[in-house]
Design an enzyme around this catalytic site. Structure first.
Site, mmCIF file in Angstrom:
data_model
loop_
_atom_site.group_PDB
_atom_site.id
_atom_site.type_symbol
_atom_site.label_atom_id
_atom_site.label_comp_id
_atom_site.label_asym_id
_atom_site.label_seq_id
_atom_site.Cartn_x
_atom_site.Cartn_y
_atom_site.Cartn_z
ATOM 1 C CB VAL A 12 -7.357 2.492 -2.115
ATOM 2 C CG1 VAL A 12 -6.749 3.333 -1.001
ATOM 3 C CG2 VAL A 12 -7.305 3.243 -3.434
ATOM 4 C CE LYS A 66 -8.706 13.175 -8.614
ATOM 5 N NZ LYS A 66 -8.092 12.511 -9.767
HETATM 6 N N1 NAP Z 1 -7.478 3.486 -7.228
HETATM 7 C C1 NAP Z 1 -6.942 4.696 -7.280
HETATM 8 O O1 NAP Z 1 -5.938 4.930 -7.946
HETATM 9 C C2 NAP Z 1 -7.537 5.817 -6.474
HETATM 10 C C3 NAP Z 1 -6.840 7.032 -6.385
HETATM 11 C C4 NAP Z 1 -7.358 8.065 -5.604
HETATM 12 C C5 NAP Z 1 -8.569 7.891 -4.963
HETATM 13 N N2 NAP Z 1 -9.253 6.724 -5.108
HETATM 14 C C6 NAP Z 1 -10.518 6.574 -4.407
HETATM 15 O O2 NAP Z 1 -10.364 5.638 -3.348
HETATM 16 C C7 NAP Z 1 -11.574 4.885 -3.178
HETATM 17 C C8 NAP Z 1 -11.248 3.416 -3.342
HETATM 18 O O3 NAP Z 1 -10.716 3.207 -4.631
HETATM 19 P P1 NAP Z 1 -10.357 1.750 -5.163
HETATM 20 O O4 NAP Z 1 -9.559 1.926 -6.383
HETATM 21 O O5 NAP Z 1 -9.837 0.943 -4.051
HETATM 22 O O6 NAP Z 1 -11.797 1.240 -5.588
HETATM 23 P P2 NAP Z 1 -12.262 -0.275 -5.700
HETATM 24 O O7 NAP Z 1 -11.128 -1.170 -5.996
HETATM 25 O O8 NAP Z 1 -13.444 -0.249 -6.592
HETATM 26 O O9 NAP Z 1 -12.718 -0.583 -4.206
HETATM 27 C C9 NAP Z 1 -13.787 0.056 -3.633
HETATM 28 C C10 NAP Z 1 -14.328 -0.844 -2.559
HETATM 29 O O10 NAP Z 1 -15.482 -0.216 -2.008
HETATM 30 C C11 NAP Z 1 -16.267 -1.195 -1.417
HETATM 31 N N3 NAP Z 1 -17.642 -0.940 -1.802
HETATM 32 C C12 NAP Z 1 -18.145 -0.869 -3.028
HETATM 33 N N4 NAP Z 1 -19.455 -0.609 -2.984
HETATM 34 C C13 NAP Z 1 -19.770 -0.513 -1.684
HETATM 35 C C14 NAP Z 1 -20.962 -0.270 -0.979
HETATM 36 N N5 NAP Z 1 -22.108 -0.056 -1.603
HETATM 37 N N6 NAP Z 1 -20.906 -0.222 0.366
HETATM 38 C C15 NAP Z 1 -19.767 -0.414 1.008
HETATM 39 N N7 NAP Z 1 -18.608 -0.642 0.390
HETATM 40 C C16 NAP Z 1 -18.616 -0.707 -0.934
HETATM 41 C C17 NAP Z 1 -15.790 -2.533 -1.931
HETATM 42 O O11 NAP Z 1 -14.965 -3.075 -0.920
HETATM 43 P P3 NAP Z 1 -15.433 -4.246 -0.020
HETATM 44 O O12 NAP Z 1 -15.902 -5.328 -0.922
HETATM 45 O O13 NAP Z 1 -14.219 -4.580 0.763
HETATM 46 O O14 NAP Z 1 -16.540 -3.687 0.824
HETATM 47 C C18 NAP Z 1 -14.880 -2.188 -3.056
HETATM 48 O O15 NAP Z 1 -13.865 -3.140 -3.219
HETATM 49 C C19 NAP Z 1 -12.553 5.399 -4.209
HETATM 50 O O16 NAP Z 1 -13.373 6.372 -3.620
HETATM 51 C C20 NAP Z 1 -11.659 6.026 -5.264
HETATM 52 O O17 NAP Z 1 -12.310 7.045 -5.983
HETATM 53 C C21 NAP Z 1 -8.758 5.679 -5.828
#
Ligand code: NAP
Length: 319
Positions: A12, A211
């Site tokens: 995201v 949600k």
């Molecule tokens: N992907 C979707 O389609 C989608 C849709 C709706 C909502 N969401 C929500 O949006 C959020 C991000 O989703 P995403 O798909 O981008 O997930 P992602 O690719 O897994 O990215 C999450 C990021 O969180 C950071 N992170 C992980 N563990 C952490 C920790 N312990 N402390 C601090 N930062 C940490 C890391 O970024 P860094 O390495 O940069 O710190 C990781 O890359 C989530 O809450 C997800 O549920 C996602």
């Protein structure tokens, strides 16, 4: 100048970074900039607006990693975008990130369901107290209009919500309707990148439940939580002959008194029965309009980045 700090640079975060720069001129956002990124993977990046994602990932321009909460506190940014991973036990570390940003008088945009479902009253109350905005459109149906539709309906009283809020389970059920088993469909969803290797949040209904809680809190139905709502997923489910003339969906159903997520048989004439594959949908029943329905993508990097753009425009317009 509106200055943005991104916390968490995964799917995201990166998609928003790209979409923001692609749409910046079109949206008249020349006076808004992504000013800083706090990433556990790529470090603490200052002034990233001139960089490409690849340059950011190369990490050459990042400074030593710093705790995100500390970065938020010290940052000059006035908008914090919180995109870290969801945690349904206590919402951490996102809850602390959001709390810190609000306490520092910064606006917040998050796509993280944990803090909003678990600490909604506290966080929205804190935002109000500090006179800043807390936006979270991306937590429900990504950029597809969902609870934000209610802003277009002043005075309309919501009586009931029904929804398909999880694309992974909807894809699995849609494939099962073609005669395949649950296991086959889950494996297919995983091979296509629709389901995570650990897809328990989706399969067991918790993603939909979070949600549902957020949607109900926006309406003002505050009693629903993970502990008191009925949550049933689709793990190991089979579609029997009895379901042939109808359609099985993982349905979210909410009214003021009750909230549930459970596999539900819908007649083929039900508008939600035709919502197939990874699509999400919500049906909002109101006293003035009757039923209105919104259908579209509920996840995905660009679809979620669109939700962040929607939130950002609201903050920028009212700042
Ligand atoms: N992907 C979707 O389609 C989608 C849709 C709706 C909502 N969401 C929500 O949006 C959020 C991000 O989703 P995403 O798909 O981008 O997930 P992602 O690719 O897994 O990215 C999450 C990021 O969180 C950071 N992170 C992980 N563990 C952490 C920790 N312990 N402390 C601090 N930062 C940490 C890391 O970024 P860094 O390495 O940069 O710190 C990781 O890359 C989530 O809450 C997800 O549920 C996602």
């Amino acid at each position: 100048m509106n200055k943005i700090l991104i916390v968490g640079f995964g799917n995201v975060g990166q998609a928003f970074f790209e979409l923001f720069h692609e749409k910046r001129k079109l949206l008249g956002l020349e006076d808004t900039a992504i000013y800083e990124i706090s990433s556990t993977t790529y470090g603490h990046i200052k002034n990233p607006s001139q960089l490409t994602i690849d340059q950011i990932k190369a990490g050459k321009l990042s400074v030593e990693r710093q705790d995100a909460t500390e970065t938020i506190r010290e940052s000059e940014a006035d908008i914090v975008c919180e995109f870290t991973q969801v945690n349904i036990k206590d919402g951490e570390p996102a809850s602390s990130h959001i709390r810190t940003a609000l306490e520092c008088g910064k606006n917040v945009i998050t796509t993280n369901k944990g803090p909003m479902a678990l600490h909604y009253e506290e966080l929205t109350g804190l935002a109000m107290k500090r006179g800043v905005q807390l936006k979270f459109k991306g937590t429900v149906m990504a950029g597809t209009p969902s609870f934000n539709l209610l802003k277009l309906l002043p005075g309309a009283e919501v009586q009931k919500i029904r929804g398909i809020f999880n694309g992974t389970t909807n894809f699995i059920l849609s494939e099962m309707a073609k005669g395949k088993s649950f296991g086959e469909c889950l494996a297919l969803a995983q091979s296509m990148g629709i389901a995570e290797a650990d897809s328990s949040m989706d399969i067991d209904g918790f993603d939909s439940a979070l949600k549902a809680i957020i949607f109900s809190k926006v309406i003002g139905w505050s009693k629903h939580n993970l502990g008191n709502m009925e949550i049933k997923g689709i793990r190991g489910i089979s579609i029997t002959d009895g379901h042939c003339s109808s359609v099985l969906k993982l349905l979210v159903s909410i009214d003021k008194e009750e909230a549930s997520v459970k596999p539900t048989i819908l007649s083929r004439g039900d508008p939600l029965a035709s919502v197939d594959g990874v699509l999400n949908a919500v049906e909002i029943t109101t006293d003035t309009l009757g039923k209105i329905i919104s259908i579209g993508p509920g996840a995905g990097r660009t679809a979620t980045a669109q939700a962040v753009m929607t939130d950002l425009m609201e903050i920028v317009r009212t700042n």
